[in-house]
Design a protein around this motif. Structure first.
Motif, PDB file in Angstrom:
ATOM      1  N   SER A  86     -14.889   6.859  22.859  1.00  0.00           N
ATOM      2  CA  SER A  86     -14.230   7.351  21.642  1.00  0.00           C
ATOM      3  C   SER A  86     -14.165   8.876  21.688  1.00  0.00           C
ATOM      4  O   SER A  86     -15.130   9.527  22.101  1.00  0.00           O
ATOM      5  CB  SER A  86     -15.010   6.913  20.399  1.00  0.00           C
ATOM      6  OG  SER A  86     -15.157   5.511  20.357  1.00  0.00           O
ATOM      7  N   THR A 140      -6.571   2.972  22.520  1.00  0.00           N
ATOM      8  CA  THR A 140      -6.687   2.716  21.079  1.00  0.00           C
ATOM      9  C   THR A 140      -7.626   1.540  20.818  1.00  0.00           C
ATOM     10  O   THR A 140      -7.295   0.579  20.111  1.00  0.00           O
ATOM     11  CB  THR A 140      -5.307   2.449  20.437  1.00  0.00           C
ATOM     12  OG1 THR A 140      -4.341   3.344  20.998  1.00  0.00           O
ATOM     13  CG2 THR A 140      -5.346   2.681  18.938  1.00  0.00           C
ATOM     14  N   SER A 167      -9.130   6.658  21.982  1.00  0.00           N
ATOM     15  CA  SER A 167     -10.179   5.821  22.561  1.00  0.00           C
ATOM     16  C   SER A 167      -9.616   4.995  23.701  1.00  0.00           C
ATOM     17  O   SER A 167      -8.397   4.865  23.858  1.00  0.00           O
ATOM     18  CB  SER A 167     -10.798   4.903  21.497  1.00  0.00           C
ATOM     19  OG  SER A 167      -9.787   4.083  20.921  1.00  0.00           O
ATOM     20  N   ALA A 201     -11.352   6.562  15.683  1.00  0.00           N
ATOM     21  CA  ALA A 201     -11.384   7.734  16.558  1.00  0.00           C
ATOM     22  C   ALA A 201     -10.000   8.350  16.698  1.00  0.00           C
ATOM     23  O   ALA A 201      -8.976   7.692  16.478  1.00  0.00           O
ATOM     24  CB  ALA A 201     -11.919   7.345  17.929  1.00  0.00           C
ATOM     25  N   ALA A 241      -9.107   8.109  27.351  1.00  0.00           N
ATOM     26  CA  ALA A 241      -9.311   8.269  25.907  1.00  0.00           C
ATOM     27  C   ALA A 241      -8.858   9.652  25.431  1.00  0.00           C
ATOM     28  O   ALA A 241      -8.297   9.789  24.342  1.00  0.00           O
ATOM     29  CB  ALA A 241     -10.784   8.057  25.566  1.00  0.00           C
ATOM     30  N   VAL A 253     -10.707   1.988  19.468  1.00  0.00           N
ATOM     31  CA  VAL A 253     -11.491   2.280  18.264  1.00  0.00           C
ATOM     32  C   VAL A 253     -10.573   2.941  17.246  1.00  0.00           C
ATOM     33  O   VAL A 253     -10.143   4.083  17.439  1.00  0.00           O
ATOM     34  CB  VAL A 253     -12.687   3.207  18.587  1.00  0.00           C
ATOM     35  CG1 VAL A 253     -13.489   3.516  17.320  1.00  0.00           C
ATOM     36  CG2 VAL A 253     -13.587   2.578  19.650  1.00  0.00           C
TER      37      VAL A 253
END
Length: 252
Positions: A68, A47, A55, A52, A156, A49
Motif C-alpha cells: 500500500s 488497486t 496499491s 490507499a 503500487a 487496497v
C-alpha cells in the motif's frame, strides 16, 4: 492476470546441508516442475487496497505480497532538509506468513533494501517537501520474498500516480554448489551457499541495486546477472501490461 516468466528435485534436508543436490543427476528439474533458469508464474493486480493512494498485490507461487502507498503528504521532516520529497518504506510479515507462526514481524533489513531499490526510480522533485509512505506486507513467505516485495512496491507506486523514471523489477538467484537456480523456493533458499539479488529498471537499462552473499567466482556472477537481467526484462513487460489493463478497465 497470470503470466509465466519462463524429474523432480527435492531440497536438501538438515542432514544433507553439507552436500548440495546436483541438478545434473536430476535432469535440472525442481520440486515444482521448473527448470533451474525458470521463474514461477506471476500474478499481479493493482488497486488491491481501496483506502490507499495506490496499491498492488503480487503472487509468485506460494509467495504472496500486498503493498500500500500513502501520500504524498505534508512532512515537516522533509521540509527541513530539502525541496525534494521523502520516501519511507516498511516491510512486515503477517503472523501466519512463515512456517513458524509469529516468527517475523517488522523486517528492518528488507525495509532498508526496499528503500535503496526504489529511491533511484522515483522523481523526488515531483512532490517537494512531502512524504510518500510504502507499506509492504508479506501474507505468505514462499521464497524469494524480497524481489517480490520490490516489484510489487514499484507497481503500487505507479498505481498511486507517483512520477517514476521507470518501474523497478527484481529477481534473485541461489547458488547451490556448482548450480545456479533462479527465483528460489523457501526450501531451496535454506540449502543455498550463496545468493544474488538484482533490481533493475528495464526501460533505462539501469541496475538500482545488486546484493551478493556467499562466495562467487567472477564467471558465476556474470552468468547469474545475465540470467537475472533477462528475467527482470520479462517481468517488466508483465508489470507494464498489468498497468495498461488497469488503465483500460478504469476508462471503461
Amino acid at each position: 492476470m497470470a503470466t509465466k516468466l519462463g524429474t523432480t528435485y527435492s531440497p536438501c534436508t538438515q542432514k544433507k546441508k553439507q552436500q548440495n543436490p546436483s541438478f545434473k543427476d536430476l535432469d535440472g528439474v525442481r520440486a515444482d516442475g521448473r527448470g533451474i533458469y525458470e521463474c514461477r508464474p506471476a500474478f499481479l493486480r493493482t488497486t488491491a487496497v481501496n483506502a490507499a493512494a495506490g496499491s498492488a498485490y503480487a503472487e509468485f507461487g506460494n509467495t504472496k505480497v500486498i503493498v500500500s502507498v500513502f501520500g504524498p503528504r505534508e512532512s515537516k521532516k522533509a521540509m527541513m532538509y530539502s525541496d525534494t520529497g521523502r520516501l519511507n518504506c516498511s516491510v512486515s510479515y503477517a503472523p501466519f506468513a512463515t512456517p513458524v507462526r509469529g516468527q517475523v514481524s517488522e523486517h528492518k533489513e528488507f525495509s532498508s533494501m526496499l528503500h535503496k531499490s526504489l529511491e533511484g526510480s522515483i522523481i523526488m522533485e515531483s512532490f517537494p517537501k512531502t512524504t510518500v509512505d510504502v507499506f509492504a506486507l508479506v501474507i505468505e513467505s514462499g521464497g524469494s520474498d524480497l524481489p517480490v516485495i520490490i516489484s510489487c512496491a514499484s507497481l503500487a507506486l505507479a498505481d498511486a500516480g507517483i512520477m517514476l523514471y521507470d518501474l523497478v523489477t527484481a529477481v534473485s538467484m541461489s547458488s547451490l554448489g556448482t548450480n545456479l537456480i533462479i527465483d528460489p523456493l523457501l526450501e531451496e533458499e535454506s540449502c543455498q551457499d550463496g545468493s544474488l539479488t538484482l533490481t533493475y529498471m528495464p526501460s533505462r537499462s539501469e541496475v538500482t541495486q545488486l546484493t551478493i552473499t556467499g562466495e562467487w567466482t567472477t564467471s558465476k556472477v556474470h552468468e547469474g546477472m545475465k540470467v537475472c537481467l533477462d528475467a527482470c526484462k520479462k517481468l517488466g513487460e508483465i508489470m507494464r501490461l498489468c498497468l495498461k489493463e488497469a488503465a483500460s478497465t478504469s476508462d471503461d
